[in-house]
Design an enzyme around this catalytic site. Structure first.
Site, PDB file in Angstrom:
ATOM      1  N   CYS A  58      34.655 -17.880 -22.222  1.00  0.00           N
ATOM      2  CA  CYS A  58      35.687 -16.835 -22.259  1.00  0.00           C
ATOM      3  C   CYS A  58      35.605 -15.999 -20.980  1.00  0.00           C
ATOM      4  O   CYS A  58      34.515 -15.619 -20.542  1.00  0.00           O
ATOM      5  CB  CYS A  58      35.473 -15.947 -23.489  1.00  0.00           C
ATOM      6  N   CYS A  62      32.819  -8.847 -22.678  1.00  0.00           N
ATOM      7  CA  CYS A  62      32.334  -8.046 -23.812  1.00  0.00           C
ATOM      8  C   CYS A  62      30.804  -8.153 -23.897  1.00  0.00           C
ATOM      9  O   CYS A  62      30.256  -9.259 -24.060  1.00  0.00           O
ATOM     10  CB  CYS A  62      32.990  -8.523 -25.100  1.00  0.00           C
ATOM     11  N   CYS A  65      28.863 -10.287 -26.573  1.00  0.00           N
ATOM     12  CA  CYS A  65      29.381 -11.583 -27.029  1.00  0.00           C
ATOM     13  C   CYS A  65      28.679 -12.792 -26.413  1.00  0.00           C
ATOM     14  O   CYS A  65      28.537 -12.908 -25.193  1.00  0.00           O
ATOM     15  CB  CYS A  65      30.876 -11.654 -26.759  1.00  0.00           C
ATOM     16  N   CYS A 102      39.646 -17.632 -41.623  1.00  0.00           N
ATOM     17  CA  CYS A 102      39.885 -16.908 -40.362  1.00  0.00           C
ATOM     18  C   CYS A 102      39.474 -17.782 -39.191  1.00  0.00           C
ATOM     19  O   CYS A 102      38.321 -18.210 -39.106  1.00  0.00           O
ATOM     20  CB  CYS A 102      39.047 -15.644 -40.308  1.00  0.00           C
ATOM     21  N   CYS A 133      44.157 -16.135 -41.333  1.00  0.00           N
ATOM     22  CA  CYS A 133      43.911 -15.068 -40.366  1.00  0.00           C
ATOM     23  C   CYS A 133      43.533 -15.737 -39.053  1.00  0.00           C
ATOM     24  O   CYS A 133      42.834 -16.757 -39.067  1.00  0.00           O
ATOM     25  CB  CYS A 133      42.762 -14.183 -40.844  1.00  0.00           C
ATOM     26  N   CYS A 193      43.922  -6.762 -39.337  1.00  0.00           N
ATOM     27  CA  CYS A 193      42.484  -6.701 -39.590  1.00  0.00           C
ATOM     28  C   CYS A 193      41.883  -6.091 -38.329  1.00  0.00           C
ATOM     29  O   CYS A 193      41.978  -6.690 -37.252  1.00  0.00           O
ATOM     30  CB  CYS A 193      41.962  -8.113 -39.833  1.00  0.00           C
ATOM     31  N   ARG A 265      35.249  -4.562 -44.794  1.00  0.00           N
ATOM     32  CA  ARG A 265      34.479  -5.819 -44.793  1.00  0.00           C
ATOM     33  C   ARG A 265      33.118  -5.653 -44.147  1.00  0.00           C
ATOM     34  O   ARG A 265      32.999  -5.249 -42.986  1.00  0.00           O
ATOM     35  CB  ARG A 265      35.248  -6.946 -44.089  1.00  0.00           C
TER      36      ARG A 265
HETATM   37  N1  SAM Z   1      38.275 -13.500 -28.267  1.00  0.00           N
HETATM   38  C1  SAM Z   1      38.968 -12.746 -29.244  1.00  0.00           C
HETATM   39  C2  SAM Z   1      38.810 -11.269 -29.040  1.00  0.00           C
HETATM   40  O1  SAM Z   1      37.790 -10.823 -28.564  1.00  0.00           O
HETATM   41  O2  SAM Z   1      39.752 -10.537 -29.398  1.00  0.00           O
HETATM   42  C3  SAM Z   1      38.625 -13.112 -30.679  1.00  0.00           C
HETATM   43  C4  SAM Z   1      37.193 -13.450 -31.062  1.00  0.00           C
HETATM   44  S1  SAM Z   1      35.988 -12.148 -30.913  1.00  0.00           S
HETATM   45  C5  SAM Z   1      34.496 -13.051 -31.073  1.00  0.00           C
HETATM   46  C6  SAM Z   1      36.198 -11.203 -32.400  1.00  0.00           C
HETATM   47  C7  SAM Z   1      35.295 -10.016 -32.646  1.00  0.00           C
HETATM   48  O3  SAM Z   1      34.024 -10.456 -33.062  1.00  0.00           O
HETATM   49  C8  SAM Z   1      34.999  -9.079 -31.503  1.00  0.00           C
HETATM   50  O4  SAM Z   1      36.037  -8.175 -31.239  1.00  0.00           O
HETATM   51  C9  SAM Z   1      33.778  -8.352 -32.017  1.00  0.00           C
HETATM   52  O5  SAM Z   1      34.150  -7.197 -32.733  1.00  0.00           O
HETATM   53  C10 SAM Z   1      33.116  -9.360 -32.949  1.00  0.00           C
HETATM   54  N2  SAM Z   1      31.844  -9.849 -32.376  1.00  0.00           N
HETATM   55  C11 SAM Z   1      31.703 -10.756 -31.384  1.00  0.00           C
HETATM   56  N3  SAM Z   1      30.408 -10.939 -31.091  1.00  0.00           N
HETATM   57  C12 SAM Z   1      29.694 -10.140 -31.906  1.00  0.00           C
HETATM   58  C13 SAM Z   1      28.311  -9.889 -32.067  1.00  0.00           C
HETATM   59  N4  SAM Z   1      27.390 -10.474 -31.305  1.00  0.00           N
HETATM   60  N5  SAM Z   1      27.929  -9.000 -33.029  1.00  0.00           N
HETATM   61  C14 SAM Z   1      28.851  -8.402 -33.789  1.00  0.00           C
HETATM   62  N6  SAM Z   1      30.180  -8.591 -33.678  1.00  0.00           N
HETATM   63  C15 SAM Z   1      30.601  -9.448 -32.736  1.00  0.00           C
HETATM   64 FE1  SF4 Z   2      35.811 -13.355 -25.222  1.00  0.00          FE
HETATM   65 FE2  SF4 Z   2      33.828 -12.738 -26.856  1.00  0.00          FE
HETATM   66 FE3  SF4 Z   2      35.213 -10.802 -25.699  1.00  0.00          FE
HETATM   67 FE4  SF4 Z   2      36.396 -12.313 -27.614  1.00  0.00          FE
HETATM   68  S1  SF4 Z   2      34.669 -10.928 -27.874  1.00  0.00           S
HETATM   69  S2  SF4 Z   2      37.260 -11.686 -25.629  1.00  0.00           S
HETATM   70  S3  SF4 Z   2      35.379 -14.269 -27.216  1.00  0.00           S
HETATM   71  S4  SF4 Z   2      33.922 -12.318 -24.644  1.00  0.00           S
END
Ligand code: SAM
Ligand code: SF4
Ligand code: DTB
Length: 342
Positions: A58, A62, A65, A102, A133, A193, A265
């Site tokens: 990606c 973040c 992530c 989802c 979802c 959500c 949730r």
């Molecule tokens: N890439 C898309 C986005 O970021 O909008 C969708 C998938 S992203 C993995 C969805 C959500 O998962 C993130 O916004 C975050 O809140 C949650 N998430 C991702 N990694 C996480 C982690 N290590 N611990 C807790 N929540 C996490």
């Molecule tokens: Fe990409 Fe992870 Fe951020 Fe979603 S949360 S935009 S998968 S880096």
């Protein structure tokens, strides 16, 4: 005295939310459980199962992530899954008792071609009799309308944290970008959500500010996922000091008080939580979980463990009733005469 959250409101101040978080623990939990029972059947938990349909690589940064190409994690990227694989996973999820499926993709935003492929998945999952979802990153207004027309039920897009703390976690998209996507989702008539992550090093005031943002949206999200950071080696947030578990419970309880009609949730992080901590979260008004062995890229609590815990707590799976309107639709136009959901 903290302000009473008896009626759904959309004009919270951070100070008023901090005052709720500051309450003596038992007072806050009593208020949350009382609010919960006024709007939902007690002892029912809605269960959703997750599938990562496109994993890793990606472009976003973040800090929490595993899927960001900018972090050195052990994750192996995978392209978009074939439709048949998604249908098999959804069929298995339904057999385990999930009512919502989802699908998550590691995109900054979907291209229109991506969207076509996801729409085929949504149609196939819907045909199995599951709620659908997806979480695909940022959406344009037109893309949200296309997903709605295709029969999608929910779109997940999290605010993640407070506007004040956000810059310490993500730099490649703004808080305003996230609010704009939520606006497009709502305007298209999709159910929302949206929630966040706790335990990223934020303060109690940041947690209050995140909840304030969610509760002051024009309509409360129908689902509010509260994630506890899953610490993934190689991500910038790996090694962050862990959050006091009772602070997590307080935040769940406050979300319940602020958004009485929303499903709250208990999301990522349950694998690391004791049964006793999860039990407190259910008492605090959590009434939904991610269910199954895996979240997106990390392990989840596991279906067997959940079933055993539900048995011990006398909790029951909520059945999917397609004809029932989700009770989360709590709009700004709602008045003081607001009635409990059936
Ligand atoms: N890439 C898309 C986005 O970021 O909008 C969708 C998938 S992203 C993995 C969805 C959500 O998962 C993130 O916004 C975050 O809140 C949650 N998430 C991702 N990694 C996480 C982690 N290590 N611990 C807790 N929540 C996490
Ligand atoms: Fe990409 Fe992870 Fe951020 Fe979603 S949360 S935009 S998968 S880096
Ligand atoms: C949400 O709030 N949490 C889910 C779902 N929405 C997409 C994702 C949790 C991901 C946890 C880390 C992982 O498994 O990669």
């Amino acid at each position: 005295m903290p302000e009473t959250p008896a009626l759904p409101r959309h004009d919270w101040t951070i100070d008023a939310v901090v005052a709720l978080l500051d309450l003596p623990f038992n007072d806050l939990l009593l208020q949350a459980q009382t609010t919960h029972r006024a709007h939902f059947a007690a002892n029912r938990v809605q269960v959703s199962t997750l599938l990562s349909i496109k994993t890793g690589a990606c472009p976003e940064d973040c800090g929490y992530c595993s899927q960001s190409a900018r972090h050195e994690t052990e994750l192996a990227p995978e392209p978009l899954l074939p439709l048949a694989t998604v249908v098999d996973a959804a069929t298995a999820a339904k057999a385990q008792g999930a009512t919502r499926f989802c699908m998550g993709a590691a995109w900054r935003n979907p291209t229109d071609k991506n969207l076509e492929q996801v729409i085929a998945m949504v149609a196939a999952v819907h045909a199995l009799g599951l709620e659908t979802c997806v979480t695909l990153g940022m959406l344009t207004a037109a893309q949200a309308l296309r997903l709605k027309a295709a029969g999608l039920d929910y779109y997940n897009h999290n605010l993640d944290t407070s506007p004040e703390f956000y810059g310490q976690v993500i730099s490649t998209r703004t808080y305003q970008d996230r609010l704009a996507t939520l606006e497009h989702v709502r305007a298209a008539g999709l159910k929302t959500c949206s929630g966040g992550i706790l335990g990223m090093g934020e303060s109690r005031r940041d947690r209050a500010s995140l909840l304030c943002q969610l509760a002051n949206l024009p309509a409360h999200p129908e689902s509010v996922p509260i994630n506890l950071l899953v610490q993934v080696e190689g991500t910038p947030l790996f090694g962050t000091a862990s959050l006091d578990p009772l602070e997590f419970v307080r935040t769940v309880a406050t979300a319940r008080c602020l958004m009485p009609h929303s499903y709250v949730r208990l999301s990522a992080g349950r694998e690391q939580m004791s049964d006793e901590l999860q039990a407190l979260c259910y008492f605090a008004g959590a009434n939904s979980v991610f269910y199954g062995e895996q979240l997106l890229t990390t392990p989840n609590a596991g279906a067997e463990r959940d079933r055993a815990l539900f048995d011990r707590l006398g909790l029951a799976f909520e059945a999917f009733e397609p004809e029932r309107e989700a009770p989360g639709a709590c709009h700004r136009t709602q008045t003081a005469g607001d009635q409990p959901a059936p």
